[in-house]
Write a protein that holds these residues in place. Structure first.
Motif, short mmCIF file in Angstrom:
data_model
loop_
_atom_site.label_atom_id
_atom_site.label_comp_id
_atom_site.label_asym_id
_atom_site.label_seq_id
_atom_site.Cartn_x
_atom_site.Cartn_y
_atom_site.Cartn_z
N LYS A 103 35.72 40.36 40.34
CA LYS A 103 35.82 40.31 38.88
C LYS A 103 35.12 41.50 38.25
N PHE A 104 33.97 41.89 38.79
CA PHE A 104 33.20 43.02 38.27
C PHE A 104 34.01 44.32 38.38
N ALA B 40 33.68 36.96 45.15
CA ALA B 40 34.52 36.62 43.99
C ALA B 40 33.99 37.28 42.72
N GLU B 41 32.67 37.24 42.54
CA GLU B 41 32.06 37.87 41.36
C GLU B 41 32.24 39.38 41.42
N SER B 42 32.18 39.95 42.63
CA SER B 42 32.33 41.39 42.79
C SER B 42 33.75 41.83 42.45
N LEU C 270 26.22 40.49 44.09
CA LEU C 270 27.19 39.53 43.58
C LEU C 270 28.00 38.96 44.73
N SER C 271 28.49 37.75 44.58
CA SER C 271 29.36 37.16 45.60
C SER C 271 30.66 37.95 45.66
N GLN D 109 31.27 43.57 48.24
CA GLN D 109 30.30 43.04 47.29
C GLN D 109 29.70 44.19 46.47
N GLN E 182 36.83 44.36 35.88
CA GLN E 182 36.37 44.70 34.52
C GLN E 182 36.16 46.21 34.39
#
Length: 280
Positions: free
Chosen positions: A265-266, A261-263, A258-259, A198, A269
Motif C-alpha cells: 500500500k505504501f 501488505a502495508e508495504s 511495515l508488513s 517490505q 501511494q
C-alpha cells in the motif's frame, strides 16, 4: 527442481571459469557439441569457442544456456564477471556472485538502492550510468544486471526478502516514467510466492543498519554468509559470529518495518505521487 551447485575447485579467473562451467554442464548432460548445437539451433563451432574461452558470447547466450541446463543465473553471473573490468570486481565480490547463484534463500536490506535482482531496466541503466559506464559497456552491464532476476524465476527459485528504507523509494530517477516502472515492478514482484517486499519508513526512527547495505545468503547445508557494501567497497563476511551479529540487527530492523501488505500500500501511494509523463 534443479539442484543448486556448490563451489568447486575450478578456476577463479572469471573468463576461464565461465568456459569451464559451459563445458562441464554439456559433458554432464551427455551430449556432444554438435548434438547441443542441434538442440539449441546454434552453430556448433560457436559453442566450441565458448568452451575454449575464445569468446564469451552475449548475455542472451548465457541466459539461454542457463535455461537449457536448469541453472538459473549461474552462467549469467559468471558471464557478468568475465566481461567486466577486472579492477572493478575484487575476489570477494567474485565469490559472492557465485554464492548468490547457489543460494536457497536471500535476505536483503537496501539503505540506498533497490537490489539488483529487482531493478527495472530504466532504474538499472541510470544507476550503472551514474557509476561512469557508457556506450556498449553500459548496455552489457544493464543486460547482465537484468538477467540476475532469472534467479527468482523458474522451478525451485530461492526465497527472497528485501527490506527497503524509505529513502530508497524517495530517490527519484531523472526519467519519471522509468521511476514509475520501478515502483510498479516492486509491487508486482511482491506478488510472487517466493518474494517478500517490505518498507522501513522514516517514522521507524534509528535502526542498527542505518549505513549498511547487506545481503544474507542461505546456502545448502544451513550455512549463511553476508555481503555488505557501500559506494566504494564491499565485503564478504563468512565468520559465523560476525554474520550472527548482522542477522540480529537485521531481525530487529525487520520488526520495525511495515508488513508486506502495508508495504504494498505504501509503494502504491508513492506511485500515485509520481507525475505522469504528459506525452504518454
Amino acid at each position: 527442481m534443479p539442484q543448486r551447485r556448490t563451489v568447486t575447485s575450478r578456476s577463479q579467473e572469471p573468463r576461464q571459469r565461465f568456459a569451464e562451467e559451459v563445458k562441464s554442464l554439456r559433458e554432464k548432460s551427455g551430449v556432444s557439441l554438435r548434438q547441443l548445437a542441434d538442440q539449441l539451433g546454434w552453430d556448433w563451432s560457436t559453442l566450441g569457442k565458448l568452451e575454449r574461452g575464445q569468446t564469451l558470447g552475449s548475455p542472451e547466450v548465457a541466459q539461454a544456456l542457463d535455461q537449457h541446463y536448469g541453472t538459473p543465473g549461474l552462467l549469467l553471473a559468471l558471464w557478468e564477471l568475465a566481461v567486466a573490468d577486472p579492477t572493478q570486481f575484487k575476489e570477494q565480490y567474485r565469490r559472492y556472485m557465485l554464492l548468490e547463484a547457489e543460494a536457497v534463500s536471500l535476505w536483503h536490506f537496501g539503505v540506498s538502492s533497490v537490489h539488483g535482482m529487482l531493478q527495472a531496466r530504466g532504474y538499472a541503466r541510470e544507476l550503472i550510468a551514474a557509476g561512469g559506464h557508457q556506450g556498449e559497456e553500459l548496455d552489457r552491464q544493464v543486460e547482465a544486471r537484468l538477467g540476475r532476476a532469472a534467479l527468482l524465476m523458474g522451478d525451485g527459485p530461492p526465497r527472497f526478502r528485501t527490506i527497503l528504507y524509505e529513502a530508497v523509494l524517495r530517490m527519484e530517477l531523472r526519467d519519471r516514467q522509468a521511476w514509475r516502472e520501478q515502483l510498479e515492478d516492486l509491487i508486482a514482484v511482491g506478488d510472487q510466492p517466493n518474494v517478500t517486499v517490505q518498507v522501513l519508513p522514516f517514522s521507524a526512527g534509528p535502526f542498527g543498519l542505518d549505513s549498511t547495505e547487506v545481503t544474507f545468503l542461505g546456502l545448502l547445508g544451513g550455512r549463511t554468509v553476508a555481503y555488505t557494501e557501500n559506494a566504494h567497497r564491499g565485503e564478504l563476511i563468512e565468520e559465523p559470529s560476525s554474520v550472527e551479529r548482522l542477522q540480529l540487527a537485521y531481525d530487529s530492523m525487520r520488526d520495525l518495518a511495515l508488513s508486506p501488505a502495508e508495504s504494498r500500500k505504501f509503494i502504491g501511494q508513492m506511485l500515485e505521487e509520481v507525475p505522469c509523463d504528459p506525452s504518454t
